[in-house]
Write a protein that holds these residues in place. Structure first.
Motif, PDB file in Angstrom:
ATOM      1  N   GLY A  68       0.926  -1.020  -0.012  1.00  0.00           N
ATOM      2  CA  GLY A  68      -0.146   0.031  -0.035  1.00  0.00           C
ATOM      3  C   GLY A  68       0.795   1.079  -0.060  1.00  0.00           C
ATOM      4  N   ALA A  69       1.925   1.409   0.827  1.00  0.00           N
ATOM      5  CA  ALA A  69       2.909   2.356   0.701  1.00  0.00           C
ATOM      6  C   ALA A  69       3.457   2.563  -0.165  1.00  0.00           C
ATOM      7  CB  ALA A  69       3.716   2.308   1.915  1.00  0.00           C
ATOM      8  N   VAL A  95       1.113   4.033  -3.117  1.00  0.00           N
ATOM      9  CA  VAL A  95       1.144   5.477  -2.691  1.00  0.00           C
ATOM     10  C   VAL A  95       2.238   6.362  -3.086  1.00  0.00           C
ATOM     11  CG1 VAL A  95       0.698   7.388  -0.670  1.00  0.00           C
ATOM     12  CG2 VAL A  95      -0.643   5.318  -0.724  1.00  0.00           C
ATOM     13  N   GLN A  96       3.236   5.734  -2.823  1.00  0.00           N
ATOM     14  CA  GLN A  96       4.536   6.397  -3.459  1.00  0.00           C
ATOM     15  C   GLN A  96       4.764   6.648  -4.903  1.00  0.00           C
ATOM     16  OE1 GLN A  96       8.135   4.575  -1.950  1.00  0.00           O
ATOM     17  NE2 GLN A  96       9.665   5.858  -2.647  1.00  0.00           N
ATOM     18  N   VAL A 144       2.173   9.515  -5.856  1.00  0.00           N
ATOM     19  CA  VAL A 144       2.828  10.875  -5.498  1.00  0.00           C
ATOM     20  C   VAL A 144       3.878  11.035  -6.462  1.00  0.00           C
ATOM     21  CG1 VAL A 144       4.114  12.113  -3.654  1.00  0.00           C
ATOM     22  CG2 VAL A 144       1.865  10.653  -3.375  1.00  0.00           C
TER      23      VAL A 144
END
Length: 68
Positions: free
Chosen positions: A12-13, A16-17, A20
């Protein structure tokens, strides 16, 4: 048959990274492209050189050397 996907916090991280980073890359790329387009048509403002008024003449340095 339905397959459920498991997203752990690390994945998930990472997603998201990636989102972004893609958004920042698109923003910076488009900003550079728009600057080039504007400068091609002459729509950009030239920045004033703040250090342009700090010209030191050779005569000024000679006067200071003679005082000391």
């Amino acid at each position: 048959m339905i397959h459920f996907l498991y997203f752990d916090p690390g994945l998930g991280a990472m997603i998201v990274q990636a989102v972004v980073a893609a958004a920042a890359g698109i923003l910076l790329f488009s900003k550079g492209v728009m600057y080039k387009v504007k400068s091609f048509f002459g729509l950009t403002k030239e920045k004033e050189d703040t250090y342009d008024s700090i010209d030191v003449e050779e005569e000024d340095t000679d006067k200071d050397d003679k005082k000391n």
